[in-house]
Scaffold this active site. Structure first.
Site, mmCIF file in Angstrom:
data_model
loop_
_atom_site.group_PDB
_atom_site.id
_atom_site.type_symbol
_atom_site.label_atom_id
_atom_site.label_comp_id
_atom_site.label_asym_id
_atom_site.label_seq_id
_atom_site.Cartn_x
_atom_site.Cartn_y
_atom_site.Cartn_z
ATOM 1 N N SER A 22 49.034 39.604 79.450
ATOM 2 C CA SER A 22 50.297 38.917 79.735
ATOM 3 C C SER A 22 50.370 37.345 79.818
ATOM 4 O O SER A 22 51.041 36.977 79.245
ATOM 5 C CB SER A 22 50.741 39.526 80.871
ATOM 6 N N THR A 67 51.849 44.618 88.469
ATOM 7 C CA THR A 67 51.212 45.667 87.591
ATOM 8 C C THR A 67 50.360 46.268 88.685
ATOM 9 O O THR A 67 50.504 46.166 90.104
ATOM 10 C CB THR A 67 50.178 44.983 86.696
ATOM 11 N N LYS A 71 53.506 48.344 91.961
ATOM 12 C CA LYS A 71 54.742 48.305 91.430
ATOM 13 C C LYS A 71 55.834 49.057 92.443
ATOM 14 O O LYS A 71 56.874 48.950 92.449
ATOM 15 C CB LYS A 71 55.041 49.469 90.171
ATOM 16 N N ASP A 107 59.637 48.184 82.396
ATOM 17 C CA ASP A 107 58.553 49.062 81.889
ATOM 18 C C ASP A 107 59.409 50.194 80.940
ATOM 19 O O ASP A 107 58.951 50.449 80.015
ATOM 20 C CB ASP A 107 57.586 49.659 82.954
ATOM 21 N N GLY A 132 50.425 61.337 84.928
ATOM 22 C CA GLY A 132 50.622 60.229 85.930
ATOM 23 C C GLY A 132 52.048 60.280 86.798
ATOM 24 O O GLY A 132 52.812 60.777 86.093
ATOM 25 N N GLY A 135 53.627 54.056 89.315
ATOM 26 C CA GLY A 135 54.728 53.059 89.118
ATOM 27 C C GLY A 135 55.101 52.930 87.569
ATOM 28 O O GLY A 135 56.342 53.272 87.143
ATOM 29 N N ALA A 136 53.939 52.984 86.920
ATOM 30 C CA ALA A 136 54.555 53.130 85.147
ATOM 31 C C ALA A 136 55.308 54.517 84.986
ATOM 32 O O ALA A 136 56.057 54.528 84.213
ATOM 33 C CB ALA A 136 53.189 53.083 84.571
ATOM 34 N N ARG A 157 46.941 64.655 88.905
ATOM 35 C CA ARG A 157 45.627 65.077 89.606
ATOM 36 C C ARG A 157 46.049 65.492 91.085
ATOM 37 O O ARG A 157 45.672 66.551 91.585
ATOM 38 C CB ARG A 157 44.408 64.220 89.684
ATOM 39 N N GLY A 251 49.999 51.471 73.138
ATOM 40 C CA GLY A 251 50.394 50.736 74.411
ATOM 41 C C GLY A 251 50.657 49.212 74.057
ATOM 42 O O GLY A 251 51.589 49.001 74.978
#
Length: 287
Positions: A22, A67, A71, A107, A132, A135-136, A157, A251
């Protein structure tokens, strides 16, 4: 650019930050407009997050990105939250104006632009399997629901975390999400019913490039497989997906578009997307 007392800072808060591209992208964009701004990485350990954010609010900062792994945690240290970010329940971009810290989330929008740009298709009516629940994942999954995905499977998980996110989506947007246990047969049933698979975890990120978040035999050729990991550009998950004939979305494209949205929040100028993409691609080649 001369650095002086008028130079505005913009940071990236996370831990660790060795993987981030970034700063390269944002600094190039600032230079394109001759803006007196610098984007800097700020690696923060969990016990120091509150102290660092309070310090930033008193310094010469225009804002910062957030990040992994902050988040969600960052929200309690902000003064205001954009309605879209509030719905998502996670923040990745913060603006600072007159001492007020306001949180946004770019995002989800970044992923959506990336998906549509690379596939030429819409999310509406699609069934999506999301790996997952951090936050993302919150940003991507909630945006999928708002964009009228037919069904969103959330798999993590820790099943309780997947269930919590799934319930949140159903309560805020509508009954479209189902939590999936992280067991082979449960995952296979859900993936076989899906059109799109998205990895929102950091599994496969540099330097751990030999790992994939799921077994290859769970994939099938009708899937479009997306990864939010951008370093390496082609993760092991995407390599294995291509081997069996899946369409794939890197990505790097999501990083580009979420970064462009953040740039526009901080500067109120149109992001130089072509330049930002070139800088990202050049950075990956040198890595």
């Amino acid at each position: 650019m001369k650095i002086n007392t008028e130079t505005k800072l913009i940071g990236l808060i996370g831990y660790p930050l060795g993987h981030s591209f970034s700063p390269l992208m944002q600094n190039a964009a600032f230079e394109r407009y001759l803006l007196n701004k610098i984007y800097i990485p700020i690696e923060v350990s969990p016990e120091n997050l509150e102290t660092v954010v309070k310090g930033i609010s008193k310094m010469n900062f225009d804002g910062f990105n957030v990040t992994i792994p902050y988040k969600i945690d960052i929200i309690k240290y902000l003064d205001e939250i954009d309605e879209y970010a509030k719905c998502i329940g996670a923040v990745n971009t913060v603006s600072i104006k007159n001492g007020v810290l306001k949180g946004y989330n770019t995002d989800g929008i970044g992923f959506l632009k990336s998906y549509k740009q690379n596939t030429g298709t819409k999310i509406e009516g699609k069934k999506v399997f999301v790996l997952g629940s951090g936050g993302a994942s919150r940003a991507v999954s909630m945006t999928l629901a708002l964009d009228k995905a037919d069904k969103i499977y959330i798999c993590n998980r820790t099943y309780e975390k997947a269930l919590a996110l799934s319930n949140d989506i159903n309560e805020k947007v509508g009954e479209c999400s189902v939590a999936v246990p992280f067991f082979h047969e449960d995952m296979k049933t859900a993936i076989d019913d899906s059109d799109i698979l998205i990895n929102t975890t950091n599994v496969g990120m540099f330097p751990n490039i030999d790992f994939s978040p799921i077994d290859k035999d769970l994939l099938n050729e009708k899937l479009t497989v997306c990864d939010v990991v951008y370093n390496p550009k082609k993760t092991k998950l995407l390599q294995e997906a291509e081997e069996i004939g899946c369409e794939t979305v890197f990505g790097l494209s999501m990083l580009l578009y979420q970064g462009a949205e953040a740039f526009e929040i901080w500067t109120e100028k149109k992001a130089p997307v072509d330049l930002m993409l070139k800088i990202l691609e050049d950075g990956l080649k040198e890595n």
